[in-house]
Design a protein around this motif. Structure first.
Motif, PDB file in Angstrom:
ATOM      1  N   LEU A 223       3.280  -4.813  12.781  1.00 45.57           N
ATOM      2  CA  LEU A 223       2.343  -5.070  13.878  1.00 45.57           C
ATOM      3  C   LEU A 223       1.181  -4.075  13.835  1.00 45.57           C
ATOM      4  O   LEU A 223       0.012  -4.458  13.928  1.00 45.57           O
ATOM      5  N   ALA A 224       1.536  -2.809  13.646  1.00 46.70           N
ATOM      6  CA  ALA A 224       0.492  -1.775  13.603  1.00 46.70           C
ATOM      7  C   ALA A 224      -0.452  -2.023  12.429  1.00 46.70           C
ATOM      8  O   ALA A 224      -1.670  -1.886  12.561  1.00 46.70           O
ATOM      9  N   PHE A 225       0.096  -2.410  11.276  1.00 46.21           N
ATOM     10  CA  PHE A 225      -0.751  -2.710  10.114  1.00 46.21           C
ATOM     11  C   PHE A 225      -1.712  -3.849  10.412  1.00 46.21           C
ATOM     12  O   PHE A 225      -2.908  -3.775  10.134  1.00 46.21           O
ATOM     13  N   ILE A 226      -1.157  -4.936  10.958  1.00 40.45           N
ATOM     14  CA  ILE A 226      -1.997  -6.096  11.262  1.00 40.45           C
ATOM     15  C   ILE A 226      -3.148  -5.679  12.167  1.00 40.45           C
ATOM     16  O   ILE A 226      -4.309  -6.003  11.915  1.00 40.45           O
ATOM     17  N   ILE A 227      -2.807  -4.942  13.202  1.00 39.18           N
ATOM     18  CA  ILE A 227      -3.820  -4.562  14.193  1.00 39.18           C
ATOM     19  C   ILE A 227      -4.910  -3.710  13.573  1.00 39.18           C
ATOM     20  O   ILE A 227      -6.100  -3.938  13.780  1.00 39.18           O
ATOM     21  N   VAL A 228      -4.491  -2.722  12.785  1.00 42.28           N
ATOM     22  CA  VAL A 228      -5.471  -1.797  12.211  1.00 42.28           C
ATOM     23  C   VAL A 228      -6.389  -2.515  11.228  1.00 42.28           C
ATOM     24  O   VAL A 228      -7.607  -2.302  11.206  1.00 42.28           O
ATOM     25  N   ILE A 229      -5.821  -3.407  10.431  1.00 41.48           N
ATOM     26  CA  ILE A 229      -6.648  -4.121   9.458  1.00 41.48           C
ATOM     27  C   ILE A 229      -7.560  -5.113  10.171  1.00 41.48           C
ATOM     28  O   ILE A 229      -8.734  -5.273   9.831  1.00 41.48           O
ATOM     29  N   LEU A 274      -9.677 -11.586   7.603  1.00 37.37           N
ATOM     30  CA  LEU A 274      -9.919 -11.045   6.266  1.00 37.37           C
ATOM     31  C   LEU A 274     -10.824 -11.965   5.457  1.00 37.37           C
ATOM     32  O   LEU A 274     -11.602 -11.517   4.616  1.00 37.37           O
ATOM     33  N   LEU A 275     -10.704 -13.279   5.700  1.00 34.15           N
ATOM     34  CA  LEU A 275     -11.552 -14.234   4.987  1.00 34.15           C
ATOM     35  C   LEU A 275     -12.999 -14.133   5.453  1.00 34.15           C
ATOM     36  O   LEU A 275     -13.927 -14.134   4.652  1.00 34.15           O
ATOM     37  N   VAL A 276     -13.166 -14.029   6.759  1.00 32.59           N
ATOM     38  CA  VAL A 276     -14.519 -14.083   7.324  1.00 32.59           C
ATOM     39  C   VAL A 276     -15.179 -12.708   7.333  1.00 32.59           C
ATOM     40  O   VAL A 276     -16.371 -12.561   7.096  1.00 32.59           O
ATOM     41  N   ARG A 277     -14.386 -11.676   7.612  1.00 30.93           N
ATOM     42  CA  ARG A 277     -14.939 -10.333   7.754  1.00 30.93           C
ATOM     43  C   ARG A 277     -13.943  -9.332   7.178  1.00 30.93           C
ATOM     44  O   ARG A 277     -13.147  -8.728   7.907  1.00 30.93           O
ATOM     45  N   PRO A 278     -14.001  -9.146   5.845  1.00 35.12           N
ATOM     46  CA  PRO A 278     -12.965  -8.361   5.147  1.00 35.12           C
ATOM     47  C   PRO A 278     -12.844  -6.923   5.662  1.00 35.12           C
ATOM     48  O   PRO A 278     -11.768  -6.327   5.554  1.00 35.12           O
ATOM     49  N   GLN A 279     -13.899  -6.353   6.211  1.00 33.88           N
ATOM     50  CA  GLN A 279     -13.812  -4.958   6.662  1.00 33.88           C
ATOM     51  C   GLN A 279     -13.175  -4.848   8.041  1.00 33.88           C
ATOM     52  O   GLN A 279     -13.063  -3.758   8.591  1.00 33.88           O
ATOM     53  N   GLY A 280     -12.748  -5.986   8.608  1.00 38.88           N
ATOM     54  CA  GLY A 280     -12.162  -5.961   9.948  1.00 38.88           C
ATOM     55  C   GLY A 280     -13.231  -6.162  10.998  1.00 38.88           C
ATOM     56  O   GLY A 280     -14.424  -6.031  10.715  1.00 38.88           O
ATOM     57  N   LEU A 281     -12.792  -6.476  12.217  1.00 33.97           N
ATOM     58  CA  LEU A 281     -13.762  -6.885  13.240  1.00 33.97           C
ATOM     59  C   LEU A 281     -14.769  -5.787  13.568  1.00 33.97           C
ATOM     60  O   LEU A 281     -15.950  -6.026  13.654  1.00 33.97           O
ATOM     61  N   LEU A 282     -14.294  -4.546  13.762  1.00 30.15           N
ATOM     62  CA  LEU A 282     -15.213  -3.461  14.101  1.00 30.15           C
ATOM     63  C   LEU A 282     -15.350  -2.451  12.964  1.00 30.15           C
ATOM     64  O   LEU A 282     -15.843  -1.352  13.158  1.00 30.15           O
ATOM     65  N   GLY A 283     -14.885  -2.824  11.767  1.00 37.58           N
ATOM     66  CA  GLY A 283     -14.939  -1.885  10.642  1.00 37.58           C
ATOM     67  C   GLY A 283     -16.322  -1.846  10.024  1.00 37.58           C
ATOM     68  O   GLY A 283     -17.113  -2.755  10.187  1.00 37.58           O
ATOM     69  N   ARG A 284     -16.596  -0.731   9.338  1.00 36.57           N
ATOM     70  CA  ARG A 284     -17.860  -0.620   8.634  1.00 36.57           C
ATOM     71  C   ARG A 284     -17.722  -1.233   7.252  1.00 36.57           C
ATOM     72  O   ARG A 284     -16.692  -1.111   6.609  1.00 36.57           O
TER      73      ARG A 284
END
Ligand SMILES: Nc1ncnc2c1ncn2[C@@H]1O[C@H](COP(=O)(O)OP(=O)(O)OP(=O)(O)O)[C@@H](O)[C@H]1O
Ligand SMILES: [Mg+2]
Lengths: 285, 235
Positions: A223-229, A274-284
């Motif tokens: 769960l933590a992995f999913i959330i962080v990614i 991951l398909l649409v925004r590989p860096q994550g929603l708020l990732g750089r």
């Protein structure tokens, strides 16, 4: 209106998920170690809160400072004594080390508490507040408030204290951190301690909402992995936002399909992001 | 102030420093020049405790420091302006400077040092709320120097501070180095590929080749040497 209630409940639970994931994100962002024992530490904290309840009669909310401090010290010692030696080693060796730690935690909990589920009895477990047509569970509200407070405290620590700034400097440029004379290994230990402290607080808060048993640890790690990614690796707001998103997704899927299907929904969400925004929603990028 | 004797450093099987001996007296500017891969950065990193030498001694103000970790060495009074500037790009100029005051020895005087450093670099003062990563190369180099001064060092080692800068900006860096030495009496070790300028500025210099010191002498003296001119200045 039923949907609103379900979404709000998911949102509140998600804030606690977010605090847990924040710990993983902070550890990875600074120490560059993936804490594969994250869920195990979460479960450890939940048992800690159980013990504080059984032994000292403490409400899990009041156990937060004690359990958080304990987890901080554990995390600090783990990094200082063990993980620091693995910093320069290949990824798979780090993975094995953390996996060993995870296995040892679960095995110890099984020995100490057995495989059965435990919980704490709360006088206010079924209290709720009515706002218009919206129904809010008291426990969920308290848990979410605690999680938001914890995240805010951590964020203030990073922004305003010298140690917090030093940790950010380490994450920003590790070589530069050595150049200005920062003791990088000590800061790594403090960081791991802080990540563990997030889990400590999240574990106490989670115990307001669910039962605990040793085997759910891997679920929390995933769960933590999913959330962080989902939220974006290394982004603190991302971890909170990802947690809330997963909370809502779990609540909705539990209602629309069936509760055992909730992880499938979360993973589906992950793949989509991951398909649409590989860096994550708020990732750089 | 700094005495290095018989220093050997290996990366695996590859020898990067081979019996390096040199000394720096208080108040001096000492230049260390050499081609790419000669071992200049390795030497600085070793003095600063970032690499562990296999043999040899490093004494700072009479005290053996070989094998000490960087944060201790920094606290003894050695500062480093590292190759590539190594600023903290996602922190503000001001936060970068605050980080410079990390050594416990420098904490008490940090606010006085901040005022001094901002007066010395008015350009940085204007940009103190800006993220360091948004500064130009020259500004980042000035920030790296200013950050180092925040630690109130007695000896500063600079690793190629003019690298990648436009000639006028490089001039400015050398001017700052000279001023720190003349006005504040700071002792400096200047590692450079910019041989003419660094030897002009330095009281003394060493030539490093393949990890070995092959020549030493006064700055002007080395600059006039035929071998130095042929090998490093292309005359
Ligand atoms: N971390 C490292 N691991 C292995 N080899 C290294 C390492 N750092 C440097 N070297 C090698 O050691 C030798 C000396 O390198 P060093 O960076 O000290 O030279 P330099 O004089 O600073 O060169 P430059 O002018 O390019 O900065 C080179 O052959 C380099 O390839
Ligand atoms: Mg170099």
């Amino acid at each position: 209106m039923l949907y609103l209630n379900i979404i709000v409940a998911g949102l509140l639970t998600g804030a606690v998920y977010g605090l847990m994931a924040l710990g993983l994100s902070v550890i990875f962002g600074v120490v560059r170690i993936v804490n594969f024992a994250h869920g195990e530490m979460m479960v450890l904290a939940m048992y800690g809160a159980c013990l504080a309840n059984a032994g000292l009669g403490l409400d899990p909310l009041l156990a937060v400072p004690l359990v958080t401090l304990t987890l901080f010290l554990l995390g600090y010692a783990l990094q200082r004594g063990l993980i620091n030696r693995y910093i320069a080693r290949p990824d798979h060796e780090q993975f094995l080390l953390l996996l060993a730690v995870a296995t040892m935690i679960t095995a110890s909990l099984l020995m100490g508490f057995g495989p059965d589920a435990r919980n704490v009895q709360l006088g206010y477990a079924y209290d709720s507040y009515q706002i218009g047509a919206m129904l809010l569970d008291k426990v969920r509200l308290l848990a979410a408030a605690g999680a938001v407070l914890g995240a805010a405290a951590l964020s203030g620590f990073f922004r305003f204290t010298r140690t917090g700034k030093s940790i950010r400097a380490c994450a920003d440029n590790q070589f530069g951190a050595q150049v200005v004379g920062l003791d990088v290994k000590r800061l790594y230990a403090v960081t791991f301690g802080l990540g563990a402290a997030c889990v400590g607080a999240a574990g106490c808060l989670m115990l307001l909402l669910v039962d605990v048993q040793p085997y759910i640890a891997t679920d929390y790690t995933l769960l933590a992995f999913i959330i962080v990614i989902l939220g974006g690796l290394g982004s603190m707001p991302g971890a909170l936002f990802g947690g809330i998103l997963v909370g809502v997704s779990e609540a909705l899927s539990g209602f629309l399909v069936e509760p055992s299907f909730k992880s499938a929904f979360s993973f589906g969400l992950l793949i989509l992001v991951l398909l649409v925004r590989p860096q994550g929603l708020l990732g750089r990028a | 102030m700094l005495e290095i004797a018989g220093l050997d450093l290996f990366y695996g099987d590859a020898q990067a420093l081979d019996g390096v001996s040199l000394s720096v007296a208080a108040g001096e500017i000492v230049a260390i020049v050499g081609a790419n891969g000669a071992g200049k950065s390795s030497l600085i990193r070793t003095v600063f405790g970032m690499e562990r030498p296999h043999r040899g001694s490093i004494r700072f103000e009479g005290r053996e420091i070989a094998g000490e970790p960087p944060h201790r060495i920094c606290n003894l009074g050695i500062g480093q302006v590292a190759e590539g500037r190594q600023v903290f790009p996602n922190m503000t100029v001001r936060e970068n400077l605050e980080m410079g005051a990390t050594p416990p020895r420098a904490r008490a005087g940090a606010s006085a040092a901040m005022a001094r450093v901002l007066a010395l670099f008015p350009h940085l003062s204007e940009r103190r709320r800006q993220l360091a990563g948004t500064l130009s190369g020259g500004e980042q180099q000035m920030l790296a120097i200013a950050r180092c001064l925040m630690g109130q060092p007695r000896l500063v080692m600079l690793d190629e501070p003019s690298l990648g800068l436009a000639p006028v900006v490089a001039e400015e860096v050398f001017r700052v180095v000279r001023e720190l030495n003349r006005r504040d009496g700071l002792t400096l070790v200047l590692v450079e590929q910019n041989v003419v300028q660094s030897l002009t500025l330095a009281h003394r210099g060493y030539v490093l080749e393949n990890g070995r010191i092959v020549m030493e002498g006064g700055g002007a003296e080395l600059l006039a040497d035929d071998r130095v001119r042929r090998a490093y200045i292309g005359l």
